[in-house]
Design an enzyme around this catalytic site. Sequence first.
Site, PDB file in Angstrom:
ATOM      1  CE  LYS A   1      -3.244  -0.179  -4.186  1.00  0.00           C
ATOM      2  NZ  LYS A   1      -3.121   1.296  -4.062  1.00  0.00           N
TER       3      LYS A   1
ATOM      4  CE1 TYR B   1      -4.103  -2.573  -1.832  1.00  0.00           C
ATOM      5  CE2 TYR B   1      -2.815  -4.503  -2.474  1.00  0.00           C
ATOM      6  CZ  TYR B   1      -2.882  -3.174  -2.083  1.00  0.00           C
ATOM      7  OH  TYR B   1      -1.729  -2.449  -1.939  1.00  0.00           O
TER       8      TYR B   1
END
Length: 319
Positions: free
Chosen positions: A191, A187
């Site tokens: 991001k 993640y």
Amino acid sequence: MTSSTTGSGTGNATGNGFGLCAGRVAVVTGAGRGLGRAHAHALAAEGARVVVNDLGVGLDGAGGSAGPAQDVVDEIVAAGGEAVAHGGDIATAVGAASLVATAVETFGRLDILVNNAGFLRDKMLVNLDEDAWDAVMRVHLKGHFLALKYAGAHWRAEAKAGRAPQARVINTSSGAGLLGSVGQGNYSAAKAGILGLTLVAAAELGRYGVQVNAIAPAARTRMTEEVFAEAMTASGEGGFDAMAPENVSPLVVWLASEAAAGVTGRVFEAEAGRITVMEGWRPGPSADKGARWTPAEAGEAALVLLAAAELPQPVYGAQ
């Protein structure tokens, strides 16, 4: 796959009324719940007509249902706005292209892209398998890329046809992308990639009248509800829910509007009542020998520079 419901009304709730985004058309990915839902409602309340994209999947990306997207459409219409549901997978070329086509075919134009779709598959690095890595990269980073690619191609064609857009893209990063987050290597990497993509897109698409910015929001959603479940701040009559996703949406609406002219290639943190402009990587202390360093010299110089540099912010969850 699309399904549409439209309505009309008066005041700020209608796409033909008043408001900061009156007359503009927005697409919001992952808009069936959480932040995306809040953004879709806020855009509609300020006069935008909204394409509500959502696959209706679970927190880990499994399953699927048209219900969440259609529910948001029905809510917007009930408030006097205009909206259409889109159930395509924006991490595929077909789905991303149909997202743009839905906006143009339904409402005649596209002005705003809010990239928000995502899910989690958290594991510590040594336990993280390739499928979990690929799945998170696919929906977050590839999903942002493809939606941006097809929207950007549409706006480029409009500009070349003499219909210069005042288009806006708001990408969704995270504090995990800015600082890293223990247990979220996939993640965090996705991001962080979105931040790099934002900077490139802002530089490449500016000539066509497109502004591209990113937000790093903190709010209580399905992905963060355990972390923020108790985060409430009493402020004023009735109290202020500091972690409500609706707190992030006003900044998104402003960035999506013509009022944000000239703002591009920037990253904003948004949490509760706080907005922060993030300054990102920039040069710190530096040394130049004017020739090749030996390893020992490079080490000595690095230690001097590190002593003069600011300490980095801690990784989320680090001890």
